[in-house]
Design a protein around this motif. Structure first.
Motif, PDB file in Angstrom:
ATOM      1  N   SER A  37       0.818  -1.219   0.000  1.00  0.00           N
ATOM      2  CA  SER A  37       0.000   0.000   0.000  1.00  0.00           C
ATOM      3  C   SER A  37       0.851   1.267   0.000  1.00  0.00           C
ATOM      4  CB  SER A  37      -0.958   0.001   1.201  1.00  0.00           C
ATOM      5  OG  SER A  37      -0.256  -0.152   2.422  1.00  0.00           O
ATOM      6  N   LYS A  38       1.930   1.277   0.764  1.00  0.00           N
ATOM      7  CA  LYS A  38       2.789   2.460   0.809  1.00  0.00           C
ATOM      8  C   LYS A  38       3.526   2.667  -0.513  1.00  0.00           C
ATOM      9  CE  LYS A  38       3.567   2.389   5.814  1.00  0.00           C
ATOM     10  NZ  LYS A  38       4.581   2.205   6.889  1.00  0.00           N
ATOM     11  N   ASP A  39       3.875   1.560  -1.162  1.00  0.00           N
ATOM     12  CA  ASP A  39       4.642   1.650  -2.413  1.00  0.00           C
ATOM     13  C   ASP A  39       3.814   2.252  -3.546  1.00  0.00           C
ATOM     14  OD1 ASP A  39       6.769   0.474  -1.096  1.00  0.00           O
ATOM     15  OD2 ASP A  39       6.214  -1.558  -1.732  1.00  0.00           O
ATOM     16  N   ILE A  40       2.506   2.008  -3.540  1.00  0.00           N
ATOM     17  CA  ILE A  40       1.670   2.496  -4.645  1.00  0.00           C
ATOM     18  C   ILE A  40       0.916   3.778  -4.297  1.00  0.00           C
ATOM     19  CG2 ILE A  40       1.393   0.159  -5.536  1.00  0.00           C
ATOM     20  CD1 ILE A  40      -1.460   0.160  -4.450  1.00  0.00           C
ATOM     21  N   LEU A  41       1.072   4.263  -3.052  1.00  0.00           N
ATOM     22  CA  LEU A  41       0.297   5.416  -2.612  1.00  0.00           C
ATOM     23  C   LEU A  41       0.525   6.646  -3.481  1.00  0.00           C
ATOM     24  CD1 LEU A  41      -1.585   6.863  -0.630  1.00  0.00           C
ATOM     25  CD2 LEU A  41       0.399   7.251   0.865  1.00  0.00           C
ATOM     26  N   ASP A  42       1.768   6.972  -3.776  1.00  0.00           N
ATOM     27  CA  ASP A  42       2.051   8.178  -4.566  1.00  0.00           C
ATOM     28  C   ASP A  42       1.429   8.092  -5.956  1.00  0.00           C
ATOM     29  OD1 ASP A  42       3.406   9.411  -2.523  1.00  0.00           O
ATOM     30  OD2 ASP A  42       5.399   8.749  -3.188  1.00  0.00           O
ATOM     31  N   GLU A  43       1.501   6.925  -6.575  1.00  0.00           N
ATOM     32  CA  GLU A  43       0.898   6.763  -7.895  1.00  0.00           C
ATOM     33  C   GLU A  43      -0.620   6.905  -7.827  1.00  0.00           C
ATOM     34  OE1 GLU A  43       2.083   2.990  -9.373  1.00  0.00           O
ATOM     35  OE2 GLU A  43       4.171   3.564  -9.734  1.00  0.00           O
ATOM     36  N   LYS A  45      -2.345   8.614  -5.590  1.00  0.00           N
ATOM     37  CA  LYS A  45      -2.657  10.028  -5.352  1.00  0.00           C
ATOM     38  C   LYS A  45      -2.569  10.835  -6.647  1.00  0.00           C
ATOM     39  CE  LYS A  45      -0.357  11.849  -1.997  1.00  0.00           C
ATOM     40  NZ  LYS A  45       0.795  12.086  -1.107  1.00  0.00           N
ATOM     41  N   THR A  46      -1.586  10.523  -7.461  1.00  0.00           N
ATOM     42  CA  THR A  46      -1.438  11.226  -8.734  1.00  0.00           C
ATOM     43  C   THR A  46      -2.619  10.955  -9.647  1.00  0.00           C
ATOM     44  OG1 THR A  46       0.976  11.140  -8.590  1.00  0.00           O
ATOM     45  CG2 THR A  46       0.020  11.495 -10.770  1.00  0.00           C
ATOM     46  N   LEU A  47      -3.041   9.696  -9.723  1.00  0.00           N
ATOM     47  CA  LEU A  47      -4.183   9.335 -10.559  1.00  0.00           C
ATOM     48  C   LEU A  47      -5.469  10.014 -10.067  1.00  0.00           C
ATOM     49  CD1 LEU A  47      -3.594   5.522 -11.215  1.00  0.00           C
ATOM     50  CD2 LEU A  47      -3.761   7.316 -12.942  1.00  0.00           C
ATOM     51  N   VAL A  48      -5.659  10.032  -8.766  1.00  0.00           N
ATOM     52  CA  VAL A  48      -6.853  10.675  -8.200  1.00  0.00           C
ATOM     53  C   VAL A  48      -6.840  12.168  -8.506  1.00  0.00           C
ATOM     54  CG1 VAL A  48      -8.048  11.269  -6.057  1.00  0.00           C
ATOM     55  CG2 VAL A  48      -7.144   8.961  -6.362  1.00  0.00           C
ATOM     56  N   SER A  49      -5.691  12.802  -8.311  1.00  0.00           N
ATOM     57  CA  SER A  49      -5.587  14.256  -8.442  1.00  0.00           C
ATOM     58  C   SER A  49      -5.747  14.752  -9.878  1.00  0.00           C
ATOM     59  CB  SER A  49      -4.233  14.734  -7.887  1.00  0.00           C
ATOM     60  OG  SER A  49      -4.122  14.402  -6.522  1.00  0.00           O
ATOM     61  N   GLU A  50      -5.615  13.857 -10.840  1.00  0.00           N
ATOM     62  CA  GLU A  50      -5.774  14.275 -12.237  1.00  0.00           C
ATOM     63  C   GLU A  50      -7.199  14.732 -12.532  1.00  0.00           C
ATOM     64  OE1 GLU A  50      -4.582  10.993 -14.591  1.00  0.00           O
ATOM     65  OE2 GLU A  50      -2.429  11.295 -14.271  1.00  0.00           O
ATOM     66  N   THR A  51      -8.176  14.142 -11.850  1.00  0.00           N
ATOM     67  CA  THR A  51      -9.575  14.469 -12.146  1.00  0.00           C
ATOM     68  C   THR A  51     -10.397  14.835 -10.915  1.00  0.00           C
ATOM     69  OG1 THR A  51     -10.018  12.084 -12.091  1.00  0.00           O
ATOM     70  CG2 THR A  51      -9.733  13.107 -14.265  1.00  0.00           C
ATOM     71  N   HIS A  52      -9.869  14.597  -9.717  1.00  0.00           N
ATOM     72  CA  HIS A  52     -10.642  14.817  -8.497  1.00  0.00           C
ATOM     73  C   HIS A  52      -9.804  15.553  -7.450  1.00  0.00           C
ATOM     74  CE1 HIS A  52     -13.451  12.123 -10.365  1.00  0.00           C
ATOM     75  NE2 HIS A  52     -12.579  11.130 -10.354  1.00  0.00           N
ATOM     76  N   ALA A  53     -10.448  15.933  -6.364  1.00  0.00           N
ATOM     77  CA  ALA A  53      -9.757  16.661  -5.297  1.00  0.00           C
ATOM     78  C   ALA A  53      -9.426  15.712  -4.147  1.00  0.00           C
ATOM     79  CB  ALA A  53     -10.632  17.806  -4.792  1.00  0.00           C
ATOM     80  N   LEU A  54      -8.148  15.494  -3.931  1.00  0.00           N
ATOM     81  CA  LEU A  54      -7.707  14.635  -2.846  1.00  0.00           C
ATOM     82  C   LEU A  54      -8.021  15.312  -1.509  1.00  0.00           C
ATOM     83  CD1 LEU A  54      -6.159  11.910  -2.696  1.00  0.00           C
ATOM     84  CD2 LEU A  54      -4.078  13.249  -2.414  1.00  0.00           C
ATOM     85  N   VAL A  55      -8.535  14.565  -0.557  1.00  0.00           N
ATOM     86  CA  VAL A  55      -8.899  15.134   0.744  1.00  0.00           C
ATOM     87  C   VAL A  55      -8.009  14.605   1.857  1.00  0.00           C
ATOM     88  CG1 VAL A  55     -10.729  15.370   2.478  1.00  0.00           C
ATOM     89  CG2 VAL A  55     -11.301  15.484   0.050  1.00  0.00           C
ATOM     90  N   GLY A  56      -7.990  13.302   2.069  1.00  0.00           N
ATOM     91  CA  GLY A  56      -7.251  12.778   3.223  1.00  0.00           C
ATOM     92  C   GLY A  56      -6.594  11.448   2.952  1.00  0.00           C
ATOM     93  N   VAL A  57      -5.528  11.172   3.723  1.00  0.00           N
ATOM     94  CA  VAL A  57      -4.817   9.900   3.658  1.00  0.00           C
ATOM     95  C   VAL A  57      -4.616   9.426   5.091  1.00  0.00           C
ATOM     96  CG1 VAL A  57      -2.712   8.698   2.964  1.00  0.00           C
ATOM     97  CG2 VAL A  57      -3.629  10.537   1.534  1.00  0.00           C
ATOM     98  N   LEU A 129      -8.020   2.165 -11.704  1.00  0.00           N
ATOM     99  CA  LEU A 129      -7.193   1.652 -10.603  1.00  0.00           C
ATOM    100  C   LEU A 129      -7.172   0.130 -10.592  1.00  0.00           C
ATOM    101  CD1 LEU A 129      -8.291   4.156  -7.796  1.00  0.00           C
ATOM    102  CD2 LEU A 129      -6.026   4.010  -8.855  1.00  0.00           C
ATOM    103  N   ARG A 130      -8.329  -0.483 -10.850  1.00  0.00           N
ATOM    104  CA  ARG A 130      -8.398  -1.944 -10.864  1.00  0.00           C
ATOM    105  C   ARG A 130      -7.569  -2.516 -12.027  1.00  0.00           C
ATOM    106  NH1 ARG A 130     -12.839  -4.183  -7.965  1.00  0.00           N
ATOM    107  NH2 ARG A 130     -12.398  -3.557  -5.810  1.00  0.00           N
ATOM    108  N   GLU A 131      -7.577  -1.820 -13.156  1.00  0.00           N
ATOM    109  CA  GLU A 131      -6.794  -2.280 -14.299  1.00  0.00           C
ATOM    110  C   GLU A 131      -5.300  -2.253 -13.977  1.00  0.00           C
ATOM    111  OE1 GLU A 131      -6.138  -1.248 -19.054  1.00  0.00           O
ATOM    112  OE2 GLU A 131      -7.734  -0.253 -17.926  1.00  0.00           O
TER     113      GLU A 131
END
Length: 382
Positions: A37-43, A45-57, A129-131
């Motif tokens: 989970s920690k290894d893929i977190l940054d990726e 977050k980047t995918l989420v931020s492209e189209t949505h507003a990140l709120v919390g981790v 994300l599932r892909e």
């Protein structure tokens, strides 16, 4: 008018915030499972931020003792260590997980295979994300599923969550993971905390709730009507007491064992149509927040319970029925100046029968063999 404007402009419907003239932003959730989970977190977050507003981790560690139960409760179905979901989540190898929350500005609802309703934008993100990460990620399909997730993790509604963390963006990202199971994993502080976890599923407390948070000494069990018994039991962290068809469960409240009777739509406790009406017409208990029947449904379901399940009207129930009748909120009931009817059992039975006939409700035999069944033959053919 605002909704019509949005339909014409974008070709699809979505509820509009009158203050901004834009669609409401929906809070959604992701869960990154296991040791990666920690290894893929940054990726992620980047995918989420492209189209949505990140709120919390938020980083968590589930305890070894409760992680299987936590996963079952989270997915709303019983899972064991040999289940596919347990292995795909990699919880068999690690107790780690990360909860990510984000806002979707497009609240357009669409349908996918099986006529399943999902938020269009969050479903696109989930598919991407599932892909990429397969089942190492859970993603909510819409704001209602996200609300359930937040309730299980924090005991908070989306509004309460945003208020708590609004000045703490990406909370927990840099700090150590918090060892914390889902709410109720070790019991509930009180009945209010327990019932709050049912917010995202249809339920109501059928009766004997006036003394909450204290339990009624005469009726220590909590009687609940739910749309899905298995889902409710998992949310409540309640376990079945008997192997028989009896639907008694138990959970821990305030350090003590409390018994729950979970009545489910279609189980014959009341007519199925009436059970659905009980849930459709439910209301929030004033000042206490949990859901209860409407005054009309409360009155007649209590009358039915007394005569059909118990075989007679107790003094306690008679007092409660009088209170409801005198409130003026029970449709078709005005007993303020008719004190005689409370002493005429047959008249009350006839009154119940008339109500059942008017609504085409049957007198039905409960599946639970421990529930009494007094047929009342002269109105049983309804």
């Amino acid at each position: 008018r605002d909704c019509i404007h949005y339909v014409l402009k974008c070709g699809r419907w979505a509820p509009i915030n009158k203050d901004t003239g834009k669609p409401y932003a929906e809070l959604n959730t992701l869960v990154l499972w296991g040791k990666d989970s920690k290894d893929i977190l940054d990726e992620v977050k980047t995918l989420v931020s492209e189209t949505h507003a990140l709120v919390g981790v938020h980083s968590f560690l589930w305890t070894e003792e409760n992680k299987v139960s936590n996963l079952s409760r989270f997915y709303g179905t019983f899972l064991g260590k040999g289940s596919e979901k347990y292995k795909l989540s990699e919880l068999d190898q690690s107790n780690e997980l990360i909860l990510v929350t984000y806002k979707v500005s497009d609240s357009h609802i669409t349908k996918i295979e099986g006529n399943k309703k999902v938020n269009h934008a969050s479903w696109k993100l989930k598919s991407a994300l599932r892909e990429k990460y397969e089942y190492k990620i859970h993603a909510s399909n819409h704001q209602y599923e996200a609300a359930r997730d937040l309730n299980l993790f924090f005991g908070l509604t989306p509004k309460e969550y945003l208020a708590k963390y609004k000045n703490d963006l990406l909370f927990g990202e840099e700090g150590p993971a918090e060892t914390k199971d889902l709410k109720g994993a070790s019991g509930w502080s009180d009945v209010f905390e327990m019932l709050k976890v049912l917010e995202t599923t249809p339920y109501c407390v059928l009766r004997n709730y006036d003394e909450f948070p204290e339990l009624d000494l005469e009726h220590p069990d909590i009687d609940l009507l739910v749309s899905n018994r298995e889902e409710a039991a998992l949310l409540l962290n309640a376990v079945r007491v008997h192997d028989t068809p009896r639907v008694q469960y138990k959970t821990i409240i305030g350090g003590a064992t409390v018994y729950l009777d979970l009545r489910e739509v279609g189980d014959g406790y009341f007519d199925c149509k009436w059970q659905n009406r009980l849930l459709d017409d439910r209301q929030r208990c004033p000042e206490k927040g949990f859901f209860i029947p409407s005054e009309t449904n409360h009155f007649f379901s209590l009358l039915y319970h007394a005569f059909v399940h118990k075989g007679g009207l107790s003094l306690e129930y008679k007092v409660k029925l009088k209170q409801l009748a005198h409130s003026g909120k029970v449709r078709g009931v005005c007993f303020t100046h008719s004190a005689w009817i409370w002493e005429d059992t047959e008249a009350l039975k006839e009154f119940l029968g008339t109500y059942l006939k008017q609504h085409v409700y049957q007198i039905v035999q409960p599946e639970d063999p421990t529930v009494g069944f007094f047929r009342l033959d002269y109105i049983s053919s309804i």
